[in-house]
Write a protein that holds these residues in place. Sequence first.
Motif, PDB file in Angstrom:
ATOM      1  N   LEU A   1       8.777   8.042  10.122  1.00 18.83           N
ATOM      2  CA  LEU A   1       9.363   6.939   9.372  1.00 18.83           C
ATOM      3  C   LEU A   1       8.237   6.249   8.609  1.00 18.83           C
ATOM      4  CD1 LEU A   1      11.378   7.255  11.932  1.00 18.83           C
ATOM      5  CD2 LEU A   1      12.092   4.951  11.335  1.00 18.83           C
ATOM      6  N   TYR A   2       8.541   5.832   7.387  1.00 23.66           N
ATOM      7  CA  TYR A   2       7.511   5.230   6.553  1.00 23.66           C
ATOM      8  C   TYR A   2       8.041   3.956   5.913  1.00 23.66           C
ATOM      9  CZ  TYR A   2       5.443   9.842   7.101  1.00 23.66           C
ATOM     10  OH  TYR A   2       4.938  10.984   7.637  1.00 23.66           O
ATOM     11  N   LEU A   3       7.209   2.914   5.927  1.00 22.28           N
ATOM     12  CA  LEU A   3       7.513   1.653   5.256  1.00 22.28           C
ATOM     13  C   LEU A   3       6.462   1.433   4.178  1.00 22.28           C
ATOM     14  CD1 LEU A   3       9.077  -1.021   5.004  1.00 22.28           C
ATOM     15  CD2 LEU A   3       7.525  -1.991   6.713  1.00 22.28           C
ATOM     16  N   ASP A   4       6.915   1.412   2.944  1.00 17.81           N
ATOM     17  CA  ASP A   4       6.007   1.271   1.795  1.00 17.81           C
ATOM     18  C   ASP A   4       4.890   2.310   1.858  1.00 17.81           C
ATOM     19  OD1 ASP A   4       7.511  -0.891   0.952  1.00 17.81           O
ATOM     20  OD2 ASP A   4       6.252  -2.365   1.964  1.00 17.81           O
ATOM     21  N   GLY A   5       5.250   3.515   2.284  1.00 16.26           N
ATOM     22  CA  GLY A   5       4.301   4.614   2.317  1.00 16.26           C
ATOM     23  C   GLY A   5       3.446   4.687   3.566  1.00 16.26           C
ATOM     24  N   LYS A   6       3.563   3.726   4.484  1.00 16.95           N
ATOM     25  CA  LYS A   6       2.743   3.711   5.688  1.00 16.95           C
ATOM     26  C   LYS A   6       3.583   4.176   6.888  1.00 16.95           C
ATOM     27  CE  LYS A   6      -0.280  -0.030   4.121  1.00 16.95           C
ATOM     28  NZ  LYS A   6      -0.783  -1.395   4.400  1.00 16.95           N
ATOM     29  N   ASP A   7       2.983   5.037   7.681  1.00 16.59           N
ATOM     30  CA  ASP A   7       3.665   5.548   8.866  1.00 16.59           C
ATOM     31  C   ASP A   7       3.959   4.399   9.831  1.00 16.59           C
ATOM     32  OD1 ASP A   7       4.388   6.810  11.312  1.00 16.59           O
ATOM     33  OD2 ASP A   7       3.300   8.616  10.707  1.00 16.59           O
ATOM     34  N   TYR A   8       5.190   4.343  10.316  1.00 14.64           N
ATOM     35  CA  TYR A   8       5.580   3.315  11.284  1.00 14.64           C
ATOM     36  C   TYR A   8       4.630   3.256  12.470  1.00 14.64           C
ATOM     37  CZ  TYR A   8      10.075   1.018  10.243  1.00 14.64           C
ATOM     38  OH  TYR A   8      11.042   0.193   9.746  1.00 14.64           O
ATOM     39  N   ARG A   9       4.159   4.421  12.921  1.00 14.10           N
ATOM     40  CA  ARG A   9       3.336   4.478  14.117  1.00 14.10           C
ATOM     41  C   ARG A   9       1.959   3.868  13.911  1.00 14.10           C
ATOM     42  NH1 ARG A   9       5.587  10.493  15.205  1.00 14.10           N
ATOM     43  NH2 ARG A   9       5.439  10.398  12.949  1.00 14.10           N
ATOM     44  N   GLN A  10       1.581   3.628  12.658  1.00 11.79           N
ATOM     45  CA  GLN A  10       0.299   2.985  12.373  1.00 11.79           C
ATOM     46  C   GLN A  10       0.426   1.471  12.268  1.00 11.79           C
ATOM     47  OE1 GLN A  10      -1.080   4.835   8.765  1.00 11.79           O
ATOM     48  NE2 GLN A  10      -1.491   6.816   9.743  1.00 11.79           N
ATOM     49  N   LEU A  11       1.666   0.961  12.337  1.00 13.81           N
ATOM     50  CA  LEU A  11       1.905  -0.467  12.159  1.00 13.81           C
ATOM     51  C   LEU A  11       2.062  -1.164  13.500  1.00 13.81           C
ATOM     52  CD1 LEU A  11       4.526  -0.263   9.254  1.00 13.81           C
ATOM     53  CD2 LEU A  11       2.038  -0.487   9.072  1.00 13.81           C
ATOM     54  N   ASN A  12       1.593  -2.399  13.554  1.00 12.58           N
ATOM     55  CA  ASN A  12       1.777  -3.197  14.761  1.00 12.58           C
ATOM     56  C   ASN A  12       3.252  -3.555  14.909  1.00 12.58           C
ATOM     57  OD1 ASN A  12       1.958  -6.219  15.919  1.00 12.58           O
ATOM     58  ND2 ASN A  12       0.273  -5.132  16.906  1.00 12.58           N
ATOM     59  N   PRO A  13       3.886  -3.204  16.033  1.00 16.74           N
ATOM     60  CA  PRO A  13       5.334  -3.418  16.166  1.00 16.74           C
ATOM     61  C   PRO A  13       5.742  -4.880  16.122  1.00 16.74           C
ATOM     62  CG  PRO A  13       4.374  -2.693  18.245  1.00 16.74           C
ATOM     63  CD  PRO A  13       3.317  -2.526  17.211  1.00 16.74           C
ATOM     64  N   LEU A  14       4.945  -5.772  16.723  1.00 14.80           N
ATOM     65  CA  LEU A  14       5.291  -7.194  16.702  1.00 14.80           C
ATOM     66  C   LEU A  14       5.224  -7.744  15.285  1.00 14.80           C
ATOM     67  CD1 LEU A  14       3.402  -8.509  19.874  1.00 14.80           C
ATOM     68  CD2 LEU A  14       5.777  -7.777  19.667  1.00 14.80           C
ATOM     69  N   SER A  15       4.192  -7.362  14.569  1.00 13.30           N
ATOM     70  CA  SER A  15       4.045  -7.812  13.186  1.00 13.30           C
ATOM     71  C   SER A  15       5.156  -7.241  12.304  1.00 13.30           C
ATOM     72  CB  SER A  15       2.673  -7.387  12.655  1.00 13.30           C
ATOM     73  OG  SER A  15       2.532  -7.734  11.296  1.00 13.30           O
ATOM     74  N   LEU A  16       5.521  -5.973  12.540  1.00 14.85           N
ATOM     75  CA  LEU A  16       6.584  -5.337  11.769  1.00 14.85           C
ATOM     76  C   LEU A  16       7.904  -6.081  11.939  1.00 14.85           C
ATOM     77  CD1 LEU A  16       7.849  -2.932  10.180  1.00 14.85           C
ATOM     78  CD2 LEU A  16       8.088  -1.778  12.398  1.00 14.85           C
ATOM     79  N   ARG A  17       8.244  -6.415  13.181  1.00 15.97           N
ATOM     80  CA  ARG A  17       9.545  -7.044  13.447  1.00 15.97           C
ATOM     81  C   ARG A  17       9.625  -8.474  12.937  1.00 15.97           C
ATOM     82  NH1 ARG A  17       8.588  -4.633  19.000  1.00 15.97           N
ATOM     83  NH2 ARG A  17       9.231  -2.456  18.727  1.00 15.97           N
ATOM     84  N   GLN A  18       8.486  -9.070  12.622  1.00 15.84           N
ATOM     85  CA  GLN A  18       8.512 -10.394  12.012  1.00 15.84           C
ATOM     86  C   GLN A  18       9.147 -10.359  10.619  1.00 15.84           C
ATOM     87  OE1 GLN A  18       7.621 -13.493  13.160  1.00 15.84           O
ATOM     88  NE2 GLN A  18       7.372 -12.535  15.165  1.00 15.84           N
ATOM     89  N   HIS A  19       9.204  -9.180  10.022  1.00 11.43           N
ATOM     90  CA  HIS A  19       9.779  -9.034   8.687  1.00 11.43           C
ATOM     91  C   HIS A  19      11.186  -8.443   8.739  1.00 11.43           C
ATOM     92  CE1 HIS A  19       5.865  -9.856   6.754  1.00 11.43           C
ATOM     93  NE2 HIS A  19       5.357  -9.165   7.767  1.00 11.43           N
ATOM     94  N   ILE A  20      11.756  -8.342   9.941  1.00 11.58           N
ATOM     95  CA  ILE A  20      13.059  -7.700  10.110  1.00 11.58           C
ATOM     96  C   ILE A  20      14.079  -8.704  10.635  1.00 11.58           C
ATOM     97  CG2 ILE A  20      14.344  -5.939  11.399  1.00 11.58           C
ATOM     98  CD1 ILE A  20      11.828  -4.241  11.456  1.00 11.58           C
ATOM     99  N   GLY A  21      15.278  -8.621  10.105  1.00 10.27           N
ATOM    100  CA  GLY A  21      16.411  -9.359  10.636  1.00 10.27           C
ATOM    101  C   GLY A  21      17.486  -8.370  11.043  1.00 10.27           C
TER     102      GLY A  21
END
Length: 575
Positions: free
Chosen positions: A362-382
């Motif tokens: 899975l990729y968000l703006d070209g970045k692999d989800y697994r490289q992203l901090n999950p807590l920081s990622l979910r701050q942008h999700i509703g």
Amino acid sequence: MLLPNYQGIILDDVINKNAAGFKKDIMIYLGLSFAVGLFGGIRNLCFNIVGRKMGNAVRVKLYRSIIVQDMAFFDGSNTGDLTSRLSQNTTAMIAPAQTMLSTLLSSLIALIGGLVMCLYTSWQLSVLAFTTIGPIIIIVRLYAKWSKRINRQIWAALGDANALATEALNNIRTVRAFSCEIEEYKKYKEACDESLNKGIKDAWAGAGTYAFTEYMELSISVLLLWYGGSVAMEDNKVLTIGKLITFQLYWNMLRNSYSTLVENVNAFTKAGGAAQRVMSLLDNLPDINPDEGEQVKDVKGLIELKDVEYFYQMRPDHKVLKGVNLAIQPGQVCALVGKSGGGKSTLIHLLMRFYDPKAGGLYLDGKDYRQLNPLSLRQHIGIVAQDTQLFNMTIEENIAYGLGRDYTKEELYGAAKLANAHEFILEFDEGYETRVGERGTRLSGGQKQRIALARVFLRKPKLLFLDEATSALDSESEALVQEAIDNLIARGGCTVVLVAHRLSTVINADTIGVVHQGRIVEQGTHDELLKQKGIYAQLVKHQVARMANTIEEANNSAKKPNDLIDTLIEQLNVQ
């Protein structure tokens, strides 16, 4: 350590009628007694505070370890068992440590000091007394090993009982509706009885061990008095009455300190079962570490799924997603449709990073989800799910839950108005300060959904996921929630992925993905999918005349006229 010695000296002073020595030794004995009481109180205070801090630290660390576990961990765990480990097992694990902190040092000093003073007072009596130590150690060790195993089973049974009680109480309305109170009581009693029966076995074994050690100690006490008294009566110079009493006091000190240490060891052994249940959680590291990964700052909203495969940990033989490919442009609304069990909600869970794909990415703006901090990622999700989870807090606290920033009352009221929640909130006597009850039981389903939408409006996320947000609502509540969802989507500024079972909900989406048997078999806009003349086109063809999404009062129908996609797919399969 000196008190028994002075007790013997004082008795010899009395026997020898040494008045001057008697007064001096009494004063020394009084001073030593005062010092023992003072330092004993200070010792207990210090160790009590340390023990409480240690217990608190273990509980907090254990809760931290549980709360950051992967969703796959919770899929295979029982809430009641976890709460049992947090409360009962933690207490059982810490209790022996708290006791030992206050007794270990004093018992060791008493044991070593008593041993030295026994030998100093009479080595003959010491040799006789020490003959019982070996058999006592052997029987105690055998009992300790057996007790550790059965106590682990006891704590497991108590965990099962707690799990049953938690599940029944969380679903008390269902239990009451089906008149299953007695059935739940029987299941709980059965689990408790299993723990009780094992506890009784442990009690019998413990009593046997205690009786054996007591008989050994009583026997040696009789021998000491018999032999020591005989020697004292035959030759007062070899062993005086005062020395005999002094030895007996030191021997009692040694025996009591030894018994205390043995009891502590037994308590630790019994607590080993509870400790293993606690430590297994502390040692369990999540695959998705909340403390690792790149911080997510600016989100544009480009979502890409490439050859994504997934199966749940508890069902490794059943692959839910089988090579899913999907691209959602920033700001687009993507609707996922398909039969229940096809993998739509699983896709939402992957996008929330509750799980990581077993294959693909899975990729968000070209970045692999697994490289992203999950807590920081979910701050942008509703997210608004079918079953909204609320906490036993006020309405305001629930709306602002997880916001992570300050907000004004105007923002709060504005979010509630956009979610069509402001009016019903004001109808409560306490308004936004109204407590919603455990899991929001004081609110209706539609009210809970609107609270969830208000939460999203206040959060202003860059990624919005709607997982069948209206499927469990009545017509009136659905209309209000759907209007709020339309307001949320119309506001723009975020990428939206929605799962819906109604065709009329998805027609205006920018892109529609038809999920079938773990794959996206069709993707495009409504018009593009019609031109493909595939599954989606057949659905629309069969229902183009029945696109009404509400029940008309006049026809008095109890069911919406076949607008459910699940129903349509079943019809197509039959044809």
